[in-house]
Design a protein around this motif. Sequence first.
Motif, mmCIF file in Angstrom:
data_model
loop_
_atom_site.group_PDB
_atom_site.id
_atom_site.type_symbol
_atom_site.label_atom_id
_atom_site.label_comp_id
_atom_site.label_asym_id
_atom_site.label_seq_id
_atom_site.Cartn_x
_atom_site.Cartn_y
_atom_site.Cartn_z
ATOM 1 N N VAL A 1 6.107 3.477 5.080
ATOM 2 C CA VAL A 1 6.518 2.641 3.884
ATOM 3 C C VAL A 1 5.454 2.753 3.045
ATOM 4 O O VAL A 1 4.300 2.402 3.123
ATOM 5 N N ASP A 2 6.055 3.085 1.608
ATOM 6 C CA ASP A 2 4.987 2.948 0.419
ATOM 7 C C ASP A 2 5.780 2.409 -0.860
ATOM 8 O O ASP A 2 7.133 2.644 -0.763
ATOM 9 N N VAL A 3 5.244 1.741 -1.553
ATOM 10 C CA VAL A 3 5.966 1.329 -2.736
ATOM 11 C C VAL A 3 6.006 2.470 -3.743
ATOM 12 O O VAL A 3 6.823 2.480 -4.678
ATOM 13 N N CYS B 1 9.595 0.781 -0.554
ATOM 14 C CA CYS B 1 9.692 -0.540 -0.615
ATOM 15 C C CYS B 1 8.351 -1.361 -0.724
ATOM 16 O O CYS B 1 7.355 -0.743 -0.256
ATOM 17 N N ASP B 2 8.365 -2.263 -1.501
ATOM 18 C CA ASP B 2 7.371 -3.019 -1.771
ATOM 19 C C ASP B 2 7.240 -3.856 -0.328
ATOM 20 O O ASP B 2 8.237 -4.630 0.459
ATOM 21 N N LEU B 3 5.974 -3.784 0.210
ATOM 22 C CA LEU B 3 5.858 -4.353 1.619
ATOM 23 C C LEU B 3 6.101 -5.909 1.608
ATOM 24 O O LEU B 3 6.585 -6.285 2.698
ATOM 25 N N GLY B 4 5.877 -6.591 0.438
ATOM 26 C CA GLY B 4 6.207 -8.104 0.483
ATOM 27 C C GLY B 4 7.502 -8.475 0.673
ATOM 28 O O GLY B 4 7.813 -9.552 1.096
ATOM 29 N N LEU C 1 -2.553 0.077 -7.223
ATOM 30 C CA LEU C 1 -2.196 0.391 -5.811
ATOM 31 C C LEU C 1 -3.340 0.518 -5.023
ATOM 32 O O LEU C 1 -2.930 0.669 -3.805
ATOM 33 N N GLU C 2 -4.399 0.724 -5.235
ATOM 34 C CA GLU C 2 -5.673 0.997 -4.379
ATOM 35 C C GLU C 2 -5.318 2.391 -3.620
ATOM 36 O O GLU C 2 -5.562 2.641 -2.042
ATOM 37 N N GLN C 3 -5.101 3.319 -4.292
ATOM 38 C CA GLN C 3 -4.663 4.605 -3.495
ATOM 39 C C GLN C 3 -5.673 5.595 -3.337
ATOM 40 O O GLN C 3 -6.179 6.191 -4.105
ATOM 41 N N TYR C 4 -6.485 5.240 -2.163
ATOM 42 C CA TYR C 4 -7.508 6.185 -1.797
ATOM 43 C C TYR C 4 -7.134 6.687 -0.300
ATOM 44 O O TYR C 4 -6.467 5.980 0.472
ATOM 45 N N PRO C 5 -7.194 8.034 -0.014
ATOM 46 C CA PRO C 5 -6.903 8.551 1.255
ATOM 47 C C PRO C 5 -7.708 8.014 2.332
ATOM 48 O O PRO C 5 -8.715 7.716 2.569
ATOM 49 N N THR C 6 -6.987 7.737 3.718
ATOM 50 C CA THR C 6 -7.598 7.489 4.890
ATOM 51 C C THR C 6 -8.075 8.732 5.466
ATOM 52 O O THR C 6 -7.384 9.685 5.578
ATOM 53 N N GLY C 7 -9.535 8.871 5.368
ATOM 54 C CA GLY C 7 -9.808 10.162 5.829
ATOM 55 C C GLY C 7 -9.504 10.644 7.015
ATOM 56 O O GLY C 7 -9.225 9.957 7.915
ATOM 57 N N MET D 1 -1.998 0.782 9.944
ATOM 58 C CA MET D 1 -2.314 0.738 8.490
ATOM 59 C C MET D 1 -3.523 0.764 8.020
ATOM 60 O O MET D 1 -4.430 0.280 8.637
ATOM 61 N N ASN D 2 -3.544 1.196 6.693
ATOM 62 C CA ASN D 2 -4.818 1.111 5.927
ATOM 63 C C ASN D 2 -4.406 0.345 4.432
ATOM 64 O O ASN D 2 -4.143 1.253 3.705
ATOM 65 N N PRO D 3 -4.533 -0.907 4.716
ATOM 66 C CA PRO D 3 -3.895 -1.658 3.677
ATOM 67 C C PRO D 3 -4.736 -1.317 2.288
ATOM 68 O O PRO D 3 -6.130 -1.100 2.655
ATOM 69 N N CYS E 1 1.826 3.870 3.611
ATOM 70 C CA CYS E 1 1.570 5.425 4.219
ATOM 71 C C CYS E 1 0.891 6.447 3.336
ATOM 72 O O CYS E 1 0.238 7.235 3.667
ATOM 73 N N GLY E 2 0.993 5.789 2.143
ATOM 74 C CA GLY E 2 0.393 7.032 1.013
ATOM 75 C C GLY E 2 0.968 8.488 1.103
ATOM 76 O O GLY E 2 2.086 8.515 1.416
ATOM 77 N N CYS E 3 0.162 9.291 1.663
ATOM 78 C CA CYS E 3 0.233 10.651 1.829
ATOM 79 C C CYS E 3 0.739 10.778 3.068
ATOM 80 O O CYS E 3 0.946 12.004 3.583
ATOM 81 N N GLY E 4 0.711 9.711 3.902
ATOM 82 C CA GLY E 4 1.223 9.955 5.287
ATOM 83 C C GLY E 4 0.262 10.149 6.458
ATOM 84 O O GLY E 4 0.915 10.379 7.541
ATOM 85 N N THR E 5 -1.095 10.126 6.228
ATOM 86 C CA THR E 5 -2.196 10.672 7.099
ATOM 87 C C THR E 5 -1.932 9.959 8.426
ATOM 88 O O THR E 5 -1.778 10.622 9.494
ATOM 89 N N LEU E 6 -1.770 8.572 8.690
ATOM 90 C CA LEU E 6 -1.966 7.913 9.770
ATOM 91 C C LEU E 6 -0.582 8.128 10.470
ATOM 92 O O LEU E 6 -0.616 8.347 11.777
HETATM 93 C C1 LIG Z 1 -5.687 2.651 0.853
HETATM 94 S S1 LIG Z 1 -4.300 3.389 0.456
HETATM 95 C C2 LIG Z 1 -3.571 4.136 2.036
HETATM 96 C C3 LIG Z 1 -3.720 5.390 2.303
HETATM 97 C C4 LIG Z 1 -2.574 6.231 3.434
HETATM 98 N N1 LIG Z 1 -3.281 5.616 4.590
HETATM 99 C C5 LIG Z 1 -3.172 7.608 3.337
HETATM 100 O O1 LIG Z 1 -3.706 8.188 4.184
HETATM 101 O O2 LIG Z 1 -2.763 8.220 2.352
HETATM 102 C C6 LIG Z 1 -2.783 2.105 0.310
HETATM 103 C C7 LIG Z 1 -1.538 2.459 0.181
HETATM 104 O O3 LIG Z 1 -0.845 1.268 -0.220
HETATM 105 C C8 LIG Z 1 0.248 1.315 -1.025
HETATM 106 N N2 LIG Z 1 0.495 0.063 -1.582
HETATM 107 C C9 LIG Z 1 -0.106 -0.726 -2.335
HETATM 108 N N3 LIG Z 1 0.476 -1.727 -2.600
HETATM 109 C C10 LIG Z 1 1.635 -1.843 -1.791
HETATM 110 C C11 LIG Z 1 2.682 -2.753 -1.785
HETATM 111 N N4 LIG Z 1 2.830 -3.802 -2.027
HETATM 112 N N5 LIG Z 1 3.759 -2.220 -0.771
HETATM 113 C C12 LIG Z 1 3.895 -1.090 -0.333
HETATM 114 N N6 LIG Z 1 2.885 -0.424 -0.626
HETATM 115 C C13 LIG Z 1 1.901 -0.672 -1.126
HETATM 116 C C14 LIG Z 1 -0.519 2.378 -1.951
HETATM 117 O O4 LIG Z 1 0.613 2.986 -2.644
HETATM 118 C C15 LIG Z 1 -1.345 3.207 -1.403
HETATM 119 O O5 LIG Z 1 -0.718 4.251 -0.723
#
Ligand SMILES: C[S@@+](CC[C@H](N)C(=O)[O-])C[C@H]1O[C@@H](n2cnc3c(N)ncnc32)[C@H](O)[C@@H]1O
Lengths: 208, 122
Positions: free
Chosen positions: A77-79, A103-106, A23-29, A120-122, A57-62
Motif C-alpha cells: 500500500v502506498d499513496v 491509498c492514504d494509510l490514514g 512523503l519521505e521517499q527513501y529506499p529501504t536498503g 513496513m518502513n514508515p 511500500c514505495g518501490c516494493g522492496t519489503l
Molecule cells: C521510507 S519510504 C519506504 C520505502 C519502501 N520500503 C521501499 O523500499 O521503497 C516511505 C513510503 O511511505 C509512503 N507514504 C508516505 N506517506 C504515506 C501515507 N500517508 N499513506 C501511504 N503511504 C505513504 C511514501 O510514498 C514512501 O514510499
Amino acid sequence: MKLKQLEGLLGNLQQFSNPKVELEQYPTGPHIASRMLYTAENSFGDVGDRVVADFGCGCGTLGIAAALLGAEHVVGVDVDSQSLEIASANAEELEVELNLVQCDLGNLDFRGQIVDTVIMNPPFGTRKKGVDMEFLRVALAVASQAVYSLHKTSTREHVKRAALRDFNASSAEVLCELRYDVPHLYKFHKKKEVDIAVDLWRFVPRGA
Amino acid sequence: MRLLTHNMLSSNIKGVINGFPLGIVVEKVIEKPVEMNPDFLKNMFAKIEWKALVDASRSMGYTELPEQADSSMLDSVDFLQRFHHALLELHLEEGALVCPETGRKFPVNKGIPNMLLHEDEV
Ligand SMILES: C[S@@+](CC[C@H](N)C(=O)[O-])C[C@H]1O[C@@H](n2cnc3c(N)ncnc32)[C@H](O)[C@@H]1O
C-alpha cells in the motif's frame, strides 16, 4: 533462500526515480530489508504461507522480499502512484506476485483478520509529525500476528509507550539497532543525518 | 488485483456506513496460475466473506463457485481448486471498484486500485 542471496536479489531492484520529499521517499536498503524479512521468517515464522502487507511500500522492496521468502499473498500500500508503478515493475522483474493498492494509510481499513503480518518502513515523521505513529496504529489494527517496523532509535521510549498503551499491542520488542542511510536526496538534510540509527521492532497485537 | 485483496477492501468515504463489498466493473481480467496450498485455503476459508467472493468471481466471469459453502467442503479437492482459482488466480487488471452505498467508482489501472479519497470524502 540464503540471506546473502536475498540481499543480492533486492540489491537489483529499481528505486525511487524522483523521490518526493514530503512523503519521505527513501529506499529501504537491501541490507536492512533482507535482515528484516529473514528474521521475521526464520526466527518467528511470520512470512512463509502468510498474508503479508507492506505499508508505505514505495518501490516494493519489503513486500517483494516477503514474496521471495514464501508469503502466500502480499499486498503493498502506498499513496504515490509513481512508486507503485516501480514496485509493480520490480515484482515482475523478479517474477513474484505483489498486489498493490493506492491509498492514504490514514484512511485504510482492511476488513477481517485476513492480514497476518505487516512489514513496513514508515516515514520517520521528520516532514509530517506523527505520521510514523499513524502507520503503527493502523498496522496494529490490521495485523493478526505481528508487525515489523523501523523507527528512529531516538524515539524508542515513545514508540514503546504508544504501542503498548494506545495501540493495543501485547508486546513491543526491539530486535536490533541498525544504521539507516538516508541518501543525500534532500538539501535540508544536515550532514549528521545522512546515517541515522534506527530500531527494528517486532510488535504483537493483542489477541494474537 | 486478486479477489483476496478485494475481500479485504471497503469504501471509506465519509458517511458511508457499510462500504463492503465493493462492486466490480470489469474491463479486463487476467489469469495467473499459482500452486495450490490446501492448508492456506482452509485457513482463509474461515476469514473471508464467502458471498462477496462468489459475487466478485461472477462479475469476473467465473461461475464455478457454489452460492453457499461450509467447512466440510474443504475436504473436496475439486472444491479447493475452484476456491483457489477464484481467490488467487483471477486478477482484475483494468476496470473499477464501486462503493455499494454511493456508487462512487475507484478506478483500477494495471491491476492497481486507486482508493484515494477526494477532499470532500474524508
Ligand atoms: C521510507 S519510504 C519506504 C520505502 C519502501 N520500503 C521501499 O523500499 O521503497 C516511505 C513510503 O511511505 C509512503 N507514504 C508516505 N506517506 C504515506 C501515507 N500517508 N499513506 C501511504 N503511504 C505513504 C511514501 O510514498 C514512501 O514510499
